[in-house]
Design a protein around this motif. Structure first.
Motif, PDB file in Angstrom:
ATOM      1  N   ARG A 117       3.286  -5.588  -1.295  1.00 36.04           N
ATOM      2  CA  ARG A 117       3.852  -4.244  -1.436  1.00 36.04           C
ATOM      3  C   ARG A 117       3.322  -3.345  -0.333  1.00 36.04           C
ATOM      4  NH1 ARG A 117       2.812   0.328  -6.165  1.00 36.04           N
ATOM      5  NH2 ARG A 117       3.844   2.011  -5.031  1.00 36.04           N
ATOM      6  N   LEU A 118       4.183  -2.495   0.199  1.00 38.31           N
ATOM      7  CA  LEU A 118       3.805  -1.523   1.216  1.00 38.31           C
ATOM      8  C   LEU A 118       3.370  -0.233   0.526  1.00 38.31           C
ATOM      9  CD1 LEU A 118       3.686  -0.728   4.226  1.00 38.31           C
ATOM     10  CD2 LEU A 118       6.076  -0.017   4.034  1.00 38.31           C
ATOM     11  N   VAL A 119       2.118   0.165   0.753  1.00 42.53           N
ATOM     12  CA  VAL A 119       1.561   1.366   0.124  1.00 42.53           C
ATOM     13  C   VAL A 119       1.293   2.411   1.203  1.00 42.53           C
ATOM     14  CG1 VAL A 119      -0.324   2.296  -1.285  1.00 42.53           C
ATOM     15  CG2 VAL A 119       0.517  -0.021  -1.697  1.00 42.53           C
ATOM     16  N   LEU A 120       1.711   3.641   0.949  1.00 42.88           N
ATOM     17  CA  LEU A 120       1.577   4.730   1.914  1.00 42.88           C
ATOM     18  C   LEU A 120       0.652   5.817   1.373  1.00 42.88           C
ATOM     19  CD1 LEU A 120       5.295   5.151   3.081  1.00 42.88           C
ATOM     20  CD2 LEU A 120       3.539   3.603   3.943  1.00 42.88           C
ATOM     21  N   PRO A 121       0.135   6.684   2.262  1.00 44.74           N
ATOM     22  CA  PRO A 121      -0.787   7.739   1.824  1.00 44.74           C
ATOM     23  C   PRO A 121      -0.224   8.660   0.749  1.00 44.74           C
ATOM     24  CG  PRO A 121      -0.918   7.487   4.194  1.00 44.74           C
ATOM     25  CD  PRO A 121       0.224   6.625   3.737  1.00 44.74           C
ATOM     26  N   ALA A 122       1.097   8.792   0.662  1.00 49.69           N
ATOM     27  CA  ALA A 122       1.697   9.665  -0.349  1.00 49.69           C
ATOM     28  C   ALA A 122       1.742   9.020  -1.729  1.00 49.69           C
ATOM     29  CB  ALA A 122       3.110  10.054   0.079  1.00 49.69           C
ATOM     30  N   ASP A 123       1.439   7.732  -1.829  1.00 49.83           N
ATOM     31  CA  ASP A 123       1.513   7.021  -3.104  1.00 49.83           C
ATOM     32  C   ASP A 123       0.305   7.310  -3.989  1.00 49.83           C
ATOM     33  OD1 ASP A 123       3.905   5.822  -2.354  1.00 49.83           O
ATOM     34  OD2 ASP A 123       2.890   4.092  -1.454  1.00 49.83           O
ATOM     35  N   ALA A 124       0.529   7.251  -5.288  1.00 49.17           N
ATOM     36  CA  ALA A 124      -0.560   7.474  -6.243  1.00 49.17           C
ATOM     37  C   ALA A 124      -1.634   6.398  -6.134  1.00 49.17           C
ATOM     38  CB  ALA A 124       0.000   7.512  -7.662  1.00 49.17           C
ATOM     39  N   ASP A 125      -1.243   5.199  -5.701  1.00 48.58           N
ATOM     40  CA  ASP A 125      -2.198   4.094  -5.599  1.00 48.58           C
ATOM     41  C   ASP A 125      -3.014   4.121  -4.311  1.00 48.58           C
ATOM     42  OD1 ASP A 125      -1.420   3.030  -8.045  1.00 48.58           O
ATOM     43  OD2 ASP A 125       0.188   1.848  -7.152  1.00 48.58           O
ATOM     44  N   TRP A 126      -2.689   5.036  -3.415  1.00 52.98           N
ATOM     45  CA  TRP A 126      -3.437   5.108  -2.153  1.00 52.98           C
ATOM     46  C   TRP A 126      -4.876   5.544  -2.434  1.00 52.98           C
ATOM     47  CZ3 TRP A 126      -2.134   3.678   2.721  1.00 52.98           C
ATOM     48  CH2 TRP A 126      -2.971   4.078   3.748  1.00 52.98           C
ATOM     49  N   PRO A 127      -5.889   4.828  -1.902  1.00 47.96           N
ATOM     50  CA  PRO A 127      -7.287   5.225  -2.129  1.00 47.96           C
ATOM     51  C   PRO A 127      -7.634   6.498  -1.344  1.00 47.96           C
ATOM     52  CG  PRO A 127      -7.166   3.306  -0.686  1.00 47.96           C
ATOM     53  CD  PRO A 127      -5.764   3.574  -1.143  1.00 47.96           C
ATOM     54  N   ASP A 128      -7.861   7.583  -2.064  1.00 48.14           N
ATOM     55  CA  ASP A 128      -8.145   8.867  -1.402  1.00 48.14           C
ATOM     56  C   ASP A 128      -9.354   8.788  -0.480  1.00 48.14           C
ATOM     57  OD1 ASP A 128      -6.005  10.202  -2.493  1.00 48.14           O
ATOM     58  OD2 ASP A 128      -7.125  10.903  -4.236  1.00 48.14           O
ATOM     59  N   ALA A 129     -10.282   7.887  -0.781  1.00 48.28           N
ATOM     60  CA  ALA A 129     -11.496   7.791   0.029  1.00 48.28           C
ATOM     61  C   ALA A 129     -11.186   7.450   1.480  1.00 48.28           C
ATOM     62  CB  ALA A 129     -12.439   6.747  -0.566  1.00 48.28           C
TER      63      ALA A 129
END
Length: 415
Positions: A117-129
């Motif tokens: 799966r492609l995950v982007l900074p706007a996604d809830a699953d993106w690690p904020d750290a």
């Protein structure tokens, strides 16, 4: 039709396959992020500054359209980007030769085939750290497994030598098991030695573990860890900022280490020689201001020389077990002083622990925060008969140190 729109049209089906059906991200933003991740190397600060000023879609359009570096620079500077014509022109010379639309389509197809799966900074699953990496943060992440494992906290990176000794492997097993029992996710790099041992131990204790790779997630590396990484993808996550089809290189390994250090709340080096790559991860953690721990080893062991250097020269905290490692992320009290209330007395939780009998302490130590344990399991771990365990559990429940679930018992997080 713009060059970016043509790319979107050509790859829309492939892009849709690597995103959830409910995704509402604009097609231009999704395609642009995927393209920029495809043409760039990890940690490219020039690209990061351009994206911060112009947005991924505009930057991708400028690259695809073949505009001169001077024009791109002028637009970026007008929007507040701190870039020079030389930097941008050099960047365009790096990125444009990699605009291979056929290879891009193959990479997306391969990602879909392996379930990435492609995950982007706007996604809830993106690690904020990862945002602490600023312009050097990844633009995308490719994930096999549970994307939500990326954002699970608290988490600690356990890293060390590939050529681990029995001592190092023993420390890694105990550390990973102890951390996940305290509700802490284990982050590492999927390599031989310490990394692999930490991953295995975390999964054996039913904990969450995340492996960051230096190449695409379609071909697990090292090859000898294919089964291990497949297992991690079933319960945790295998992650890379490199698109599918990308091979691991020395530079990508070094840049991968910054993700390990940034994604975790603290980093612990369990065993490392003077030239171990795990010292690079430690350096990234220190640069980010993350807590850094090191496990000491025999002073005569070259395999621990890197840990001793971290303790001597880099102000790493000496840690010898999971409890001390957990202190790095504030899961248990730090230092030798127990928490006190306003009257200077031990805090209620600590007074409860201080008043435990020997049997109650043994059962408390045998409990896990995440993994539910049965009375029979606790009896085996604590070395007590089931009657003694039941009595101890009753006391621990009454003092708020343990709680009963339908299928067993767990330790409360404050315990």
């Amino acid at each position: 039709m713009s060059a970016l729109d043509r790319t979107i049209t050509a790859s829309s089906a492939a892009l849709a396959a690597v995103r959830p059906s409910s995704d509402d991200l604009e097609p231009r933003d999704l395609a642009a992020a995927a393209i920029l991740g495809f043409v760039s190397e990890p940690g490219d600060g020039v690209l990061g500054r351009l994206v911060a000023a112009l947005g991924a879609a505009r930057v991708a359009e400028e690259i695809l359209a073949g505009r001169p570096g001077g024009e791109v620079t002028a637009v970026a500077v007008e929007r507040g980007a701190a870039v020079s014509v030389h930097e941008v022109s050099a960047g365009l010379q790096r990125w444009r030769p990699r605009l291979d639309h056929a290879a891009f389509a193959r990479g997306l197809g391969q990602a879909a085939r392996v379930g990435a799966r492609l995950v982007l900074p706007a996604d809830a699953d993106w690690p904020d750290a990862l945002r602490d990496l600023d312009v050097h943060a990844p633009l995308t992440l490719w994930v096999r497994g549970r994307a939500d494992a990326l954002a699970e906290t608290p988490s600690i990176a356990l890293v060390g030598a590939r050529a681990a000794t029995r001592y190092g492997e023993h420390v890694a097993i105990e550390a990973a098991a102890g951390l996940v029992d305290r509700g802490i996710a284990v982050v590492s790099g999927g390599a031989y030695g310490i990394d692999g041992t930490a991953h295995r131990s975390a999964m054996a204790s039913s904990g969450t573990t995340v492996a960051f790779l230096a190449g695409g997630v379609d071909r697990f590396y090292p090859v000898g860890h294919d089964a291990l990484l497949t297992q991690i993808a079933r319960t945790g996550a295998v992650v890379s900022e490199m698109p599918c089809g990308a091979a691991p290189t020395r530079w990508r390994f070094l840049q991968r280490n910054r993700l390990i250090a940034a994604a975790a709340q603290a980093t612990v080096v369990l065993e490392a020689g003077m030239r171990s790559g795990s010292l690079n991860t430690a350096g990234h953690a220190a640069a980010l201001g993350r807590p850094l721990g090191a496990v000491p080893g025999p002073v005569t062991s070259p395999a621990s020389a890197g840990c001793h250097r971290l303790l001597r020269e880099f102000d790493a905290v000496c840690v010898t077990d999971a409890a001390q490692m957990a202190e790095l992320v504030g899961t248990v009290p730090v230092g030798d002083t127990a928490p006190v209330d306003r009257d200077g007395r031990p805090a209620p939780h600590d007074r409860a622990v201080e008043g435990l009998t020997s049997d109650e302490r043994r059962v408390l130590d045998a409990l896990g925060v995440r993994r539910v344990r049965t009375v029979v399991d606790l009896a085996q771990r604590a070395g007590l008969d089931t009657g003694a365990v039941l009595g101890a559990l009753g006391a621990l429940d009454a003092t708020g140190l343990a709680r009963r679930l339908d299928d067993g018992w767990v330790r409360r997080h404050s315990a």
